[in-house]
Design a protein around this motif. Structure first.
Motif, PDB file in Angstrom:
ATOM      1  N   ASN A  25       5.113  21.281  -3.504  1.00  0.00           N
ATOM      2  CA  ASN A  25       3.736  21.230  -4.555  1.00  0.00           C
ATOM      3  C   ASN A  25       4.259  20.109  -5.757  1.00  0.00           C
ATOM      4  N   ALA A  26       5.981  20.485  -6.155  1.00  0.00           N
ATOM      5  CA  ALA A  26       6.130  20.320  -7.279  1.00  0.00           C
ATOM      6  C   ALA A  26       6.494  18.258  -6.912  1.00  0.00           C
ATOM      7  N   VAL A  27       6.771  17.767  -6.504  1.00  0.00           N
ATOM      8  CA  VAL A  27       6.566  16.469  -5.651  1.00  0.00           C
ATOM      9  C   VAL A  27       5.164  16.003  -5.857  1.00  0.00           C
ATOM     10  N   VAL A  28       4.120  16.642  -4.483  1.00  0.00           N
ATOM     11  CA  VAL A  28       2.652  16.157  -5.271  1.00  0.00           C
ATOM     12  C   VAL A  28       2.239  15.745  -7.201  1.00  0.00           C
ATOM     13  N   GLU A  29       3.064  16.817  -7.689  1.00  0.00           N
ATOM     14  CA  GLU A  29       2.584  16.411  -9.442  1.00  0.00           C
ATOM     15  C   GLU A  29       3.395  15.703  -9.925  1.00  0.00           C
ATOM     16  N   ILE A  30       4.595  15.281  -9.101  1.00  0.00           N
ATOM     17  CA  ILE A  30       4.934  14.261  -9.868  1.00  0.00           C
ATOM     18  C   ILE A  30       4.722  12.855  -9.716  1.00  0.00           C
ATOM     19  N   LYS A  31       4.125  12.889  -8.481  1.00  0.00           N
ATOM     20  CA  LYS A  31       3.681  11.668  -7.940  1.00  0.00           C
ATOM     21  C   LYS A  31       2.399  11.452  -8.549  1.00  0.00           C
ATOM     22  N   ALA A  32       1.252  12.651  -9.179  1.00  0.00           N
ATOM     23  CA  ALA A  32       0.351  12.474  -9.624  1.00  0.00           C
ATOM     24  C   ALA A  32       0.937  11.746 -11.316  1.00  0.00           C
ATOM     25  N   LEU A  33       1.424  12.427 -11.663  1.00  0.00           N
ATOM     26  CA  LEU A  33       1.917  12.361 -13.234  1.00  0.00           C
ATOM     27  C   LEU A  33       2.300  10.405 -13.162  1.00  0.00           C
ATOM     28  N   LEU A  34       3.146   9.959 -12.300  1.00  0.00           N
ATOM     29  CA  LEU A  34       3.917   8.877 -12.231  1.00  0.00           C
ATOM     30  C   LEU A  34       2.284   7.185 -11.702  1.00  0.00           C
ATOM     31  N   ALA A  35       1.863   8.066 -11.056  1.00  0.00           N
ATOM     32  CA  ALA A  35       1.295   6.918 -10.247  1.00  0.00           C
ATOM     33  C   ALA A  35       0.119   6.755 -11.963  1.00  0.00           C
ATOM     34  N   ALA A  53       0.533  -1.025  -0.035  1.00  0.00           N
ATOM     35  CA  ALA A  53       0.247   0.060   0.336  1.00  0.00           C
ATOM     36  C   ALA A  53       1.196   0.974   0.081  1.00  0.00           C
ATOM     37  N   CYS A  54       1.863   1.086   0.753  1.00  0.00           N
ATOM     38  CA  CYS A  54       2.999   2.367   0.883  1.00  0.00           C
ATOM     39  C   CYS A  54       3.953   2.615  -0.604  1.00  0.00           C
ATOM     40  N   ASP A  55       3.779   3.825  -1.330  1.00  0.00           N
ATOM     41  CA  ASP A  55       4.684   4.119  -2.939  1.00  0.00           C
ATOM     42  C   ASP A  55       5.618   3.462  -2.391  1.00  0.00           C
ATOM     43  N   LEU A  56       6.878   2.979  -1.338  1.00  0.00           N
ATOM     44  CA  LEU A  56       8.420   3.159  -0.976  1.00  0.00           C
ATOM     45  C   LEU A  56       8.323   1.964   0.177  1.00  0.00           C
ATOM     46  N   ARG A  57       9.060   0.858  -0.352  1.00  0.00           N
ATOM     47  CA  ARG A  57       9.457  -0.270   0.715  1.00  0.00           C
ATOM     48  C   ARG A  57      11.258  -0.610   0.816  1.00  0.00           C
ATOM     49  N   VAL A  58      11.736   0.151   1.871  1.00  0.00           N
ATOM     50  CA  VAL A  58      13.022   0.420   1.887  1.00  0.00           C
ATOM     51  C   VAL A  58      12.964  -1.481   3.722  1.00  0.00           C
ATOM     52  N   LEU A  59      13.378  -2.303   2.635  1.00  0.00           N
ATOM     53  CA  LEU A  59      13.381  -3.894   3.454  1.00  0.00           C
ATOM     54  C   LEU A  59      14.635  -4.253   4.182  1.00  0.00           C
ATOM     55  N   ALA A  60      14.768  -4.568   5.007  1.00  0.00           N
ATOM     56  CA  ALA A  60      15.916  -5.176   5.745  1.00  0.00           C
ATOM     57  C   ALA A  60      16.321  -6.120   5.509  1.00  0.00           C
ATOM     58  N   ALA A  61      17.352  -6.473   5.399  1.00  0.00           N
ATOM     59  CA  ALA A  61      17.980  -8.167   5.005  1.00  0.00           C
ATOM     60  C   ALA A  61      17.247  -9.003   5.510  1.00  0.00           C
ATOM     61  N   ASP A  62      16.765  -8.989   6.255  1.00  0.00           N
ATOM     62  CA  ASP A  62      16.092  -9.935   7.098  1.00  0.00           C
ATOM     63  C   ASP A  62      14.981 -10.091   7.168  1.00  0.00           C
ATOM     64  N   ALA A  63      14.602 -10.012   5.888  1.00  0.00           N
ATOM     65  CA  ALA A  63      12.945  -9.502   4.792  1.00  0.00           C
ATOM     66  C   ALA A  63      12.304 -10.355   5.004  1.00  0.00           C
ATOM     67  N   LYS A  64      11.381 -11.230   4.825  1.00  0.00           N
ATOM     68  CA  LYS A  64      11.001 -12.229   4.313  1.00  0.00           C
ATOM     69  C   LYS A  64       9.162 -12.345   3.878  1.00  0.00           C
ATOM     70  N   LEU A  65       8.711 -11.801   2.490  1.00  0.00           N
ATOM     71  CA  LEU A  65       7.529 -11.658   1.846  1.00  0.00           C
ATOM     72  C   LEU A  65       7.115 -12.888   1.571  1.00  0.00           C
ATOM     73  N   SER A  66       5.737 -13.168   1.533  1.00  0.00           N
ATOM     74  CA  SER A  66       4.658 -13.616   1.153  1.00  0.00           C
ATOM     75  C   SER A  66       3.224 -12.697   0.849  1.00  0.00           C
ATOM     76  N   MET A  67       2.515 -13.821   0.618  1.00  0.00           N
ATOM     77  CA  MET A  67       1.268 -13.267   0.069  1.00  0.00           C
ATOM     78  C   MET A  67       0.836 -14.754  -0.202  1.00  0.00           C
ATOM     79  N   ALA A  68       0.059 -15.043   1.829  1.00  0.00           N
ATOM     80  CA  ALA A  68      -0.012 -16.330   2.095  1.00  0.00           C
ATOM     81  C   ALA A  68      -2.303 -16.959   1.796  1.00  0.00           C
ATOM     82  N   GLU A  69      -2.761 -15.759   1.277  1.00  0.00           N
ATOM     83  CA  GLU A  69      -4.019 -16.119   1.252  1.00  0.00           C
ATOM     84  C   GLU A  69      -4.374 -16.749   1.806  1.00  0.00           C
ATOM     85  N   VAL A  70      -4.161 -17.309   0.194  1.00  0.00           N
ATOM     86  CA  VAL A  70      -4.412 -18.821  -0.651  1.00  0.00           C
ATOM     87  C   VAL A  70      -4.181 -20.291   0.378  1.00  0.00           C
ATOM     88  N   THR A  71      -2.846 -19.547   1.390  1.00  0.00           N
ATOM     89  CA  THR A  71      -2.999 -21.525   2.119  1.00  0.00           C
ATOM     90  C   THR A  71      -4.663 -21.565   3.278  1.00  0.00           C
TER      91      THR A  71
END
Length: 255
Positions: free
Chosen positions: A215-225, A128-146
């Motif tokens: 305001n420039a950052v807001v415009e840039i986010k809208a352009l890219l999104a 849901a976040c725009d950016l993700r900073v991961l620590a080296a020990d991060a473990k990710l899973s979309m586990a709903e199917v289980t």
């Protein structure tokens, strides 16, 4: 009920707001009450906030849905949801999604600081976040199917946008876990850092996001999104219109 009792809190410090999952004893497992509280945060956010950092206390970002709550018989449980008329059930899930989708807001940039497990609802919160900073020990899973379920907290579109349909299907349909190295290779991570450097890296990124005109950052986010949904000609028009607004604003002629 206090934020700590709900299991999530909002702290604001000038232009930076921090959303902290604070149930470290259960690896920040999430509940419907937490999702409702997070939805309320959007309304509580001061107008000068520009960056929202989402993090988890302890050794995990979030281990996902709290099965002790979902598997019970009270409000928000699977049992209760299953008894509702279809539209009412869907409306209830829409309320839950609101705890995640406000992080897409055009006037802020959201950053997930992910350490340890980000499973199911935890991964969807990071997505849901725009950016993700991961620590080296991060473990990710979309586990709903289980659990015989589907990801329903607004994470599927973000996942497809980041990794493509085929890889997103493989990730969701298998429920397998990824380490930080693979997440980085697939494009899920903005940055991967040693665990001890996570806070500093998020701080540096936040400082960089705050260093330039809001305001420039807001415009840039809208352009890219919006770029993926526009043709080349439409995107070029959007660029022209955004730049015209910026030029007028910088010249003191904006609305």
């Amino acid at each position: 009920m206090t934020p700590g009792a709900v299991g999530v809190r909002l702290d604001c410090d000038g232009p930076v707001a921090t959303v902290t999952l604070c149930r470290p004893d259960v690896l920040n497992a999430q509940t419907p009450a937490m999702w409702r509280a997070m939805s309320d945060f959007s309304r509580d956010l001061p107008g000068d906030v520009r960056v929202v950092v989402v993090r988890g206390e302890g050794r995990a970002f979030s281990a996902g849905l709290d099965l002790s709550v979902a598997g019970a018989s009270g409000p928000g449980s699977f049992a209760e949801l299953a008894t509702l008329p279809e539209q009412e059930c869907a409306d209830r899930i829409a309320e839950f999604q609101g705890g995640f989708t406000w992080l897409h807001r055009p006037d802020v940039i959201s950053v997930a600081a992910v350490q340890g497990h980000a499973i199911g609802a935890g991964l969807q919160l990071a997505l849901a976040c725009d950016l993700r900073v991961l620590a080296a020990d991060a473990k990710l899973s979309m586990a709903e199917v289980t659990l015989g379920l589907v990801p329903d907290l607004a994470g599927t579109k973000r996942l497809v946008e980041l990794v493509g349909y085929a890889r997103a299907l493989e990730i969701c349909a298998t429920g397998r876990r990824m380490d930080a190295t693979e997440a980085d290779r697939l494009g899920l991570a903005t940055l991967v850092v040693p665990n001890a450097e996570l806070d500093a890296a998020v701080g540096d990124l936040t400082a960089g996001l705050l260093a330039n005109d809001r305001n420039a950052v807001v415009e840039i986010k809208a352009l890219l999104a919006g770029a993926a949904g526009r043709s080349h000609a439409e995107q070029q028009r959007a660029e022209r219109e955004a730049q015209t607004r910026r030029l007028r604003d910088l010249a003191g002629r904006g609305e």
